[in-house]
Design a protein around this motif. Structure first.
Motif, mmCIF file in Angstrom:
data_model
loop_
_atom_site.group_PDB
_atom_site.id
_atom_site.type_symbol
_atom_site.label_atom_id
_atom_site.label_comp_id
_atom_site.label_asym_id
_atom_site.label_seq_id
_atom_site.Cartn_x
_atom_site.Cartn_y
_atom_site.Cartn_z
ATOM 1 N N ASP A 1 45.753 51.982 56.670
ATOM 2 C CA ASP A 1 46.207 51.884 55.285
ATOM 3 C C ASP A 1 45.327 50.987 54.424
ATOM 4 N N TRP A 2 44.240 50.408 54.949
ATOM 5 C CA TRP A 2 43.505 49.424 54.174
ATOM 6 C C TRP A 2 42.989 49.988 52.857
ATOM 7 N N ARG A 3 42.675 51.265 52.803
ATOM 8 C CA ARG A 3 42.183 51.825 51.544
ATOM 9 C C ARG A 3 43.309 51.902 50.508
ATOM 10 N N ASP A 4 44.561 51.821 50.954
ATOM 11 C CA ASP A 4 45.706 51.831 50.044
ATOM 12 C C ASP A 4 46.256 50.422 49.782
ATOM 13 N N TYR A 5 45.645 49.434 50.386
ATOM 14 C CA TYR A 5 46.041 48.033 50.212
ATOM 15 C C TYR A 5 45.699 47.621 48.781
ATOM 16 N N THR A 6 46.663 47.122 48.042
ATOM 17 C CA THR A 6 46.458 46.840 46.627
ATOM 18 C C THR A 6 46.110 45.382 46.385
ATOM 19 N N LEU A 7 45.551 45.117 45.216
ATOM 20 C CA LEU A 7 45.233 43.746 44.842
ATOM 21 C C LEU A 7 46.500 42.901 44.776
ATOM 22 N N ALA A 8 47.592 43.478 44.290
ATOM 23 C CA ALA A 8 48.848 42.730 44.214
ATOM 24 C C ALA A 8 49.334 42.330 45.604
ATOM 25 N N GLN A 9 49.252 43.243 46.569
ATOM 26 C CA GLN A 9 49.646 42.918 47.939
ATOM 27 C C GLN A 9 48.747 41.841 48.520
ATOM 28 N N ALA A 10 47.439 41.989 48.307
ATOM 29 C CA ALA A 10 46.477 41.055 48.895
ATOM 30 C C ALA A 10 46.630 39.657 48.305
ATOM 31 N N ALA A 11 46.739 39.565 46.974
ATOM 32 C CA ALA A 11 46.871 38.258 46.336
ATOM 33 C C ALA A 11 48.164 37.580 46.768
ATOM 34 N N ARG A 12 49.219 38.348 46.868
ATOM 35 C CA ARG A 12 50.503 37.800 47.303
ATOM 36 C C ARG A 12 50.421 37.267 48.731
ATOM 37 N N PHE A 13 49.649 37.936 49.573
ATOM 38 C CA PHE A 13 49.513 37.530 50.974
ATOM 39 C C PHE A 13 48.734 36.234 51.137
ATOM 40 N N VAL A 14 47.623 36.087 50.381
ATOM 41 C CA VAL A 14 46.746 34.933 50.614
ATOM 42 C C VAL A 14 47.081 33.724 49.750
ATOM 43 N N ALA A 15 47.779 33.915 48.641
ATOM 44 C CA ALA A 15 47.984 32.819 47.689
ATOM 45 C C ALA A 15 48.714 31.648 48.320
ATOM 46 N N LYS A 16 48.218 30.462 48.057
ATOM 47 C CA LYS A 16 48.859 29.226 48.496
ATOM 48 C C LYS A 16 48.961 28.301 47.287
ATOM 49 N N ASN A 17 50.146 27.779 47.055
ATOM 50 C CA ASN A 17 50.391 26.916 45.891
ATOM 51 C C ASN A 17 49.968 27.598 44.595
ATOM 52 N N GLY A 18 50.170 28.912 44.546
ATOM 53 C CA GLY A 18 49.883 29.657 43.331
ATOM 54 C C GLY A 18 48.420 29.880 43.047
ATOM 55 N N THR A 19 47.547 29.697 44.053
ATOM 56 C CA THR A 19 46.096 29.787 43.840
ATOM 57 C C THR A 19 45.450 30.721 44.849
ATOM 58 N N VAL A 20 44.463 31.479 44.386
ATOM 59 C CA VAL A 20 43.673 32.380 45.221
ATOM 60 C C VAL A 20 42.195 32.027 45.038
#
Length: 377
Positions: free
Chosen positions: A66-85
């Motif tokens: 599914d990586w080609r369907d992985y969205t920026l919103a999903q990715a940012a939500r996954f990695v963000a810490k303390n509201g920062t990417v």
């Protein structure tokens, strides 16, 4: 009355109490698995639960296909810490530089908030194979061979997409730091991002500034400032969004031209946007902590005088993969060969990889060398 013969255990009926006990035991086991496994690195889950309690983690059912369907919103939500990417944009040929940059960030304990914007499918799959969830591709994919030649149209196509990527992340509600991957962190830069300014950046000039220099927009040279667009920190503010929208406009207003004098570049567009966006609060980072490569690598006297102050070193003012690599090696800043175990990507095999989408776009003559090791330029 004679003693009743005791039945063998295997022939006894299961009592209601025993059935309830078994049910409760199974229920407790399921609850334990549901709570504990996402908190671990257990491979049953594609994504470990590293998000805050107020933001539920991405679906653990996400699989590699599914990586080609992985969205920026999903990715940012996954990695963000303390509201920062922390973001970089990379094509496959610069994978070793990505690894080098990640090692330096890992030493400062900020690697978990890194999001790699892959500009081709080969990099997308390689990073997510090694470090699931930390790479996303925002279509269309670019040609990985063309994108890393400085001054080429392919390079312009890569860098010109940067402000839109950053704006999209701000619109999702996150602060964002952007770095080119020809950088190395020597200290934690977040200590210098205090206050509530909209945007923080570094000067790209080589002229030495006093240690207590002004932190406003630097003086212009021939009417144009020379702020570096390769290291930027943006808070999720209306001012930062306004600046990025203007940057996008400035880039779109300069169509590609192969004429050297008219060749467009994202950095002049960023500087024009800074001058045209007056409703923003800017902060120029200290030169001693964030020097350009034209200063750090070419003025040993200044380096000695500011020893211990350097935070992020940028390997610019030099063109070419091998030239950048050699300079990092000469200055003891190439970490990817001996310290690869400190990177979340680990040791990388530099094999040329092309996905099926890219293969369709290549003619048969280019396909002959695809299994060979890459000869980086």
């Amino acid at each position: 009355m004679g003693q009743q013969q005791q039945r063998p255990f295997s022939n006894r009926p299961v009592s209601l109490l025993n059935r309830n006990g078994l049910f409760l035991l199974l229920l407790a086991l399921l609850v334990l698995l549901g709570v504990c496994l996402p908190l671990s690195e257990f491979p049953l889950f594609m994504f470990p639960n590293r998000t805050s309690a107020s933001s539920p983690p991405p679906s653990p059912s996400f699989v590699v296909s599914d990586w080609r369907d992985y969205t920026l919103a999903q990715a940012a939500r996954f990695v963000a810490k303390n509201g920062t990417v922390i973001v970089c944009a990379v094509s496959y040929p610069f994978l070793p530089f990505l690894n080098n940059w990640l090692i330096s960030i890992s030493r400062q304990k900020h690697h978990e908030k890194v999001l790699v914007i892959a500009e081709d499918y080969a990099l997308l799959y390689k990073v997510n194979e090694k470090w699931p969830g930390h790479a996303v591709l925002i279509p269309p994919a670019l040609d990985p061979e063309a994108a890393h030649h400085f001054g080429s149209q392919g390079f312009y196509n890569l860098t010109s997409r940067r402000p839109q990527h950053l704006l999209d992340i701000l619109e999702l509600g996150y602060n964002v730091m952007y770095n080119d991957v020809d950088m190395v962190w020597l200290q934690d830069p977040f200590k210098y991002l205090q206050g509530s300014h909209d945007v923080y950046f570094m000067d790209d000039m080589t002229a030495i500034k006093p240690l207590n220099h002004s932190h406003g927009l630097p003086p212009s040279r021939n009417g144009v400032t020379y702020v570096c667009s390769c290291m930027i920190f943006l808070r999720c503010t209306s001012g930062a969004k306004l600046l990025l929208k203007k940057w996008v406009e400035e880039i779109r207003a300069q169509p590609w031209s192969n004429t050297e004098a008219k060749k467009p570049h994202d950095q002049p567009a960023f500087n024009r946007a800074l001058h045209k966006t007056t409703q923003i609060d800017v902060y120029l980072l200290p030169q001693s902590a964030f020097p350009s490569g034209g200063l750090y690598f070419k003025n040993q006297k200044w380096v000695n005088e500011t020893k211990g102050k350097h935070v992020i070193v940028h390997n610019n003012y030099i063109v070419g993969y091998n030239n950048k690599l050699k300079r990092f090696q000469d200055f003891g800043l190439w970490l990817a060969d001996d310290q690869f175990h400190e990177s979340p990507l680990g040791k990388l095999e530099l094999i040329q990889e092309q996905n099926n989408e890219e293969k369709k776009q290549k003619d048969s003559g280019l396909n002959e060398n695809r299994s060979q090791k890459r000869n980086f330029l």
